[in-house]
Design a protein around this motif. Sequence first.
Motif, PDB file in Angstrom:
ATOM      1  N   TRP A 117       1.226   3.971  -3.062  1.00 35.70           N
ATOM      2  CA  TRP A 117       0.937   5.382  -2.761  1.00 35.70           C
ATOM      3  C   TRP A 117       2.108   6.266  -3.186  1.00 35.70           C
ATOM      4  N   GLN A 118       3.332   5.884  -2.815  1.00 38.72           N
ATOM      5  CA  GLN A 118       4.507   6.678  -3.164  1.00 38.72           C
ATOM      6  C   GLN A 118       4.706   6.707  -4.675  1.00 38.72           C
TER       7      GLN A 118
ATOM      8  N   TYR B 231      -3.270  14.657  -1.407  1.00 34.63           N
ATOM      9  CA  TYR B 231      -3.305  13.368  -0.719  1.00 34.63           C
ATOM     10  C   TYR B 231      -2.029  13.061   0.065  1.00 34.63           C
TER      11      TYR B 231
ATOM     12  N   SER C 188       2.125  12.244   0.622  1.00 32.14           N
ATOM     13  CA  SER C 188       2.944  11.138   0.123  1.00 32.14           C
ATOM     14  C   SER C 188       3.665  10.516   1.304  1.00 32.14           C
TER      15      SER C 188
ATOM     16  N   GLN D 269       2.444   6.376  -7.015  1.00 36.23           N
ATOM     17  CA  GLN D 269       1.401   7.184  -7.654  1.00 36.23           C
ATOM     18  C   GLN D 269       1.686   8.680  -7.518  1.00 36.23           C
ATOM     19  N   THR D 270       2.212   9.094  -6.358  1.00 36.76           N
ATOM     20  CA  THR D 270       2.517  10.523  -6.191  1.00 36.76           C
ATOM     21  C   THR D 270       3.747  10.928  -6.988  1.00 36.76           C
TER      22      THR D 270
ATOM     23  N   LEU E 185       0.822  -1.208   0.000  1.00 42.97           N
ATOM     24  CA  LEU E 185       0.000   0.000   0.000  1.00 42.97           C
ATOM     25  C   LEU E 185       0.857   1.260   0.000  1.00 42.97           C
TER      26      LEU E 185
END
Length: 271
Positions: A39-40, A53, A55, A42-43, A35
Motif C-alpha cells: 500500500w505504501q 485511498y 497511505s 503504491q502511493t 499489505l
Amino acid sequence: MKTLTEQDRRTAALLARRRRRIQILLCQLLCFVVLIGLWQWQTETGHISAFLYGSPSGILAALIAAIRDGSVWTDLATTALETLAGFALGNIIGTTLGLSLWYSRFVSQVLQPFILALGSIPIIALAPITIIWFGTGFASKVAMSTLSVVVVSIIIAYKGAMGVDPDQINLMLSLRASRAKIFRLIVIPASMTDIFAGLKLTVGFALVGAIVGEFMSSTNGLGHEIFKAGSLYAISAVFAELVVTVILALVLSSIVTRVERWLLPWRHDLS
C-alpha cells in the motif's frame, strides 16, 4: 507409568497447540506487513492516489496527531461507553426474552413474525425515530446500539433454550421438578454456550449501532470523527479513526472471550 504417559501426551498436545498459535500469528503479521508495505509503495510511486485511498504513513501521522491533542481518547471513551451500555441492555433484554419463550411454544410462535420483522429493519432506518424519541445526546446512541443487539440476542437465546436435551427435561419431570426448577437448573446452564456465542457476535453489532447513531447526530465519538473527516475528504484521518474503532472492537471481543473462559472453563479445556 500410565499416569506419566498421559501427562506427557497432554504436555505434548499443549506445546503443539502453542506452536500452532505462534505459526498462525507469524503468518498473520507477515500478511499485514506485506499489505501495508505494498500500500505504501503504491502511493509513493503514484500507482494509486493517496488523496483517494490514503497511505499508511498518512494514517500513522493522523493517528499520532489525534493522540497528541487528546481527541482520540475522548472519542474512544464516548463510543466505548455507548457501545457497552447498548451491548449490556440489548443482551439483558434479548437473552431474558429469548430464554423466557421456552416456557410457551405457542407464545414463541405468535411473537416470531414480529421479532423477525424488527430484525429485518436496517438499523440506520431507525436513527431518525430514536433521535425524535431520545434526543441527540447519549440516550439515542445507546438506543441505536441496543436495537442493533436485541433481536439477535433473542433469537440466539431462544435457539439455545430449545436445543436442550429433552431426555434431561424428561428426567427432571419424572422427579416431579417444577418448570421453574427445570428452567433454572437445566435450560439456563445448557444455553450458556449459545448465549456466549451471541455475545461475541453482538459486540460488533453494538459498536455498529453506536457508530451509526454518531453519524446521525453527535458532537464527539469515533463515528462523529469519521463522518467529519470524510466530509473534509481527509481519507487518512478516516482510516486512523477506523483503526481505533477496530482496536476497540477487538478489545471488547477479547473481554467477552475472557469472561467466557472464566464462566465456562471446560469449553476452553476441551479446545
